[in-house]
Design a protein around this motif. Structure first.
Motif, PDB file in Angstrom:
ATOM      1  N   PHE A 208      -1.236  79.734  34.603  1.00 20.34           N
ATOM      2  CA  PHE A 208       0.206  79.699  34.825  1.00 20.34           C
ATOM      3  C   PHE A 208       0.605  78.440  35.608  1.00 20.34           C
ATOM      4  CE2 PHE A 208       4.234  81.403  36.677  1.00 20.34           C
ATOM      5  CZ  PHE A 208       4.893  81.551  35.476  1.00 20.34           C
ATOM      6  N   ALA A 209      -0.213  78.025  36.575  1.00 15.93           N
ATOM      7  CA  ALA A 209       0.069  76.804  37.327  1.00 15.93           C
ATOM      8  C   ALA A 209       0.025  75.582  36.412  1.00 15.93           C
ATOM      9  CB  ALA A 209      -0.928  76.651  38.471  1.00 15.93           C
ATOM     10  N   ILE A 210      -0.934  75.553  35.498  1.00 16.34           N
ATOM     11  CA  ILE A 210      -1.017  74.430  34.558  1.00 16.34           C
ATOM     12  C   ILE A 210       0.223  74.379  33.668  1.00 16.34           C
ATOM     13  CG2 ILE A 210      -2.291  73.562  32.551  1.00 16.34           C
ATOM     14  CD1 ILE A 210      -4.846  74.586  33.975  1.00 16.34           C
ATOM     15  N   VAL A 211       0.682  75.543  33.215  1.00 12.59           N
ATOM     16  CA  VAL A 211       1.900  75.595  32.393  1.00 12.59           C
ATOM     17  C   VAL A 211       3.106  75.115  33.195  1.00 12.59           C
ATOM     18  CG1 VAL A 211       3.512  77.173  31.242  1.00 12.59           C
ATOM     19  CG2 VAL A 211       1.060  77.378  30.841  1.00 12.59           C
ATOM     20  N   LEU A 212       3.211  75.541  34.454  1.00 10.62           N
ATOM     21  CA  LEU A 212       4.336  75.106  35.288  1.00 10.62           C
ATOM     22  C   LEU A 212       4.308  73.596  35.525  1.00 10.62           C
ATOM     23  CD1 LEU A 212       4.656  77.870  38.029  1.00 10.62           C
ATOM     24  CD2 LEU A 212       6.194  77.400  36.137  1.00 10.62           C
ATOM     25  N   ILE A 213       3.131  73.047  35.771  1.00  8.15           N
ATOM     26  CA  ILE A 213       3.019  71.600  35.986  1.00  8.15           C
ATOM     27  C   ILE A 213       3.421  70.840  34.722  1.00  8.15           C
ATOM     28  CG2 ILE A 213       1.371  69.723  36.372  1.00  8.15           C
ATOM     29  CD1 ILE A 213      -0.115  71.662  38.283  1.00  8.15           C
ATOM     30  N   GLY A 214       2.922  71.278  33.578  1.00  9.09           N
ATOM     31  CA  GLY A 214       3.282  70.623  32.324  1.00  9.09           C
ATOM     32  C   GLY A 214       4.768  70.707  32.033  1.00  9.09           C
ATOM     33  N   THR A 215       5.340  71.872  32.279  1.00  9.99           N
ATOM     34  CA  THR A 215       6.781  72.047  32.060  1.00  9.99           C
ATOM     35  C   THR A 215       7.583  71.145  32.991  1.00  9.99           C
ATOM     36  OG1 THR A 215       6.438  74.338  31.384  1.00  9.99           O
ATOM     37  CG2 THR A 215       8.664  73.732  32.060  1.00  9.99           C
ATOM     38  N   ALA A 216       7.189  71.105  34.256  1.00  7.17           N
ATOM     39  CA  ALA A 216       7.922  70.294  35.226  1.00  7.17           C
ATOM     40  C   ALA A 216       7.838  68.810  34.896  1.00  7.17           C
ATOM     41  CB  ALA A 216       7.390  70.550  36.630  1.00  7.17           C
ATOM     42  N   LEU A 217       6.672  68.355  34.494  1.00 12.71           N
ATOM     43  CA  LEU A 217       6.492  66.917  34.271  1.00 12.71           C
ATOM     44  C   LEU A 217       7.072  66.430  32.951  1.00 12.71           C
ATOM     45  CD1 LEU A 217       2.889  66.383  35.647  1.00 12.71           C
ATOM     46  CD2 LEU A 217       5.068  65.912  36.774  1.00 12.71           C
ATOM     47  N   TYR A 218       7.062  67.286  31.917  1.00 13.05           N
ATOM     48  CA  TYR A 218       7.460  66.805  30.600  1.00 13.05           C
ATOM     49  C   TYR A 218       8.806  67.306  30.101  1.00 13.05           C
ATOM     50  CZ  TYR A 218       2.724  65.081  30.371  1.00 13.05           C
ATOM     51  OH  TYR A 218       1.566  64.421  30.636  1.00 13.05           O
ATOM     52  N   PHE A 219       9.305  68.426  30.616  1.00 15.24           N
ATOM     53  CA  PHE A 219      10.515  68.994  30.046  1.00 15.24           C
ATOM     54  C   PHE A 219      11.691  69.096  31.008  1.00 15.24           C
ATOM     55  CE2 PHE A 219       7.065  70.955  27.500  1.00 15.24           C
ATOM     56  CZ  PHE A 219       7.366  70.336  26.305  1.00 15.24           C
ATOM     57  N   ILE A 220      11.473  68.932  32.300  1.00 13.27           N
ATOM     58  CA  ILE A 220      12.542  69.100  33.279  1.00 13.27           C
ATOM     59  C   ILE A 220      12.915  67.730  33.853  1.00 13.27           C
ATOM     60  CG2 ILE A 220      13.250  70.244  35.406  1.00 13.27           C
ATOM     61  CD1 ILE A 220      12.616  72.218  33.192  1.00 13.27           C
ATOM     62  N   PRO A 221      14.105  67.203  33.513  1.00 13.68           N
ATOM     63  CA  PRO A 221      14.482  65.885  34.019  1.00 13.68           C
ATOM     64  C   PRO A 221      15.095  65.917  35.420  1.00 13.68           C
ATOM     65  CG  PRO A 221      16.106  66.640  32.449  1.00 13.68           C
ATOM     66  CD  PRO A 221      15.029  67.684  32.488  1.00 13.68           C
ATOM     67  N   ALA A 222      15.701  67.029  35.835  1.00 12.94           N
ATOM     68  CA  ALA A 222      16.390  67.091  37.130  1.00 12.94           C
ATOM     69  C   ALA A 222      15.372  67.215  38.269  1.00 12.94           C
ATOM     70  CB  ALA A 222      17.349  68.265  37.152  1.00 12.94           C
ATOM     71  N   PRO A 223      15.609  66.509  39.385  1.00 13.27           N
ATOM     72  CA  PRO A 223      14.629  66.498  40.474  1.00 13.27           C
ATOM     73  C   PRO A 223      14.439  67.846  41.188  1.00 13.27           C
ATOM     74  CG  PRO A 223      16.310  64.811  40.835  1.00 13.27           C
ATOM     75  CD  PRO A 223      16.692  65.567  39.621  1.00 13.27           C
ATOM     76  N   LEU A 224      15.519  68.595  41.421  1.00  7.57           N
ATOM     77  CA  LEU A 224      15.382  69.844  42.182  1.00  7.57           C
ATOM     78  C   LEU A 224      14.584  70.906  41.423  1.00  7.57           C
ATOM     79  CD1 LEU A 224      15.969  71.432  44.739  1.00  7.57           C
ATOM     80  CD2 LEU A 224      18.110  72.164  43.696  1.00  7.57           C
ATOM     81  N   PRO A 225      14.911  71.200  40.168  1.00  9.18           N
ATOM     82  CA  PRO A 225      14.080  72.184  39.453  1.00  9.18           C
ATOM     83  C   PRO A 225      12.634  71.719  39.285  1.00  9.18           C
ATOM     84  CG  PRO A 225      16.143  71.853  38.298  1.00  9.18           C
ATOM     85  CD  PRO A 225      16.081  70.833  39.388  1.00  9.18           C
ATOM     86  N   LYS A 226      12.446  70.415  39.099  1.00  8.91           N
ATOM     87  CA  LYS A 226      11.094  69.882  38.962  1.00  8.91           C
ATOM     88  C   LYS A 226      10.311  70.115  40.248  1.00  8.91           C
ATOM     89  CE  LYS A 226      10.432  66.126  36.730  1.00  8.91           C
ATOM     90  NZ  LYS A 226      10.260  64.778  36.191  1.00  8.91           N
ATOM     91  N   THR A 227      10.943  69.869  41.389  1.00 11.27           N
ATOM     92  CA  THR A 227      10.291  70.078  42.683  1.00 11.27           C
ATOM     93  C   THR A 227       9.961  71.547  42.902  1.00 11.27           C
ATOM     94  OG1 THR A 227      11.488  68.184  43.578  1.00 11.27           O
ATOM     95  CG2 THR A 227      10.514  69.705  45.162  1.00 11.27           C
ATOM     96  N   LEU A 228      10.872  72.432  42.533  1.00 12.57           N
ATOM     97  CA  LEU A 228      10.631  73.861  42.697  1.00 12.57           C
ATOM     98  C   LEU A 228       9.473  74.338  41.822  1.00 12.57           C
ATOM     99  CD1 LEU A 228      14.281  75.217  42.865  1.00 12.57           C
ATOM    100  CD2 LEU A 228      12.676  74.911  44.751  1.00 12.57           C
ATOM    101  N   LEU A 229       9.421  73.883  40.580  1.00 17.21           N
ATOM    102  CA  LEU A 229       8.320  74.263  39.696  1.00 17.21           C
ATOM    103  C   LEU A 229       6.986  73.722  40.196  1.00 17.21           C
ATOM    104  CD1 LEU A 229       9.813  73.891  36.111  1.00 17.21           C
ATOM    105  CD2 LEU A 229       9.229  75.988  37.312  1.00 17.21           C
TER     106      LEU A 229
END
Length: 72
Positions: free
Chosen positions: A16-37
């Motif tokens: 699940f952590a690997i999925v969250l990291i991949g999602t944050a780095l490749y699909f989330i452009p906004a800084p706050l949601p990326k930081t939270l993920l």
């Protein structure tokens, strides 16, 4: 050492952590949601690595097998 996370639970947390990291780095452009993920992913990685979940500890549950009583 206190361990309240089973090996299966550790693997699920790691995946699940690997999925969250991949999602944050490749699909989330906004800084706050990326930081939270990424923060959630780091917490999951730490609990998988050390084998302890403080939420489980507060609630009083454990997914790990109990250690057998020492023979005397």
């Amino acid at each position: 050492m206190l361990c309240n996370v089973s090996p299966v639970d550790r693997i699920v947390r790691l995946l699940f952590a690997i999925v969250l990291i991949g999602t944050a780095l490749y699909f989330i452009p906004a800084p706050l949601p990326k930081t939270l993920l990424l923060t959630a992913a780091v917490l999951l990685l730490a609990s998988a690595w050390f084998g302890i979940c403080y939420v489980y500890k507060i609630v009083g549950i454990s997914t790990a097998r109990p250690k057998p009583a020492p023979l005397e």
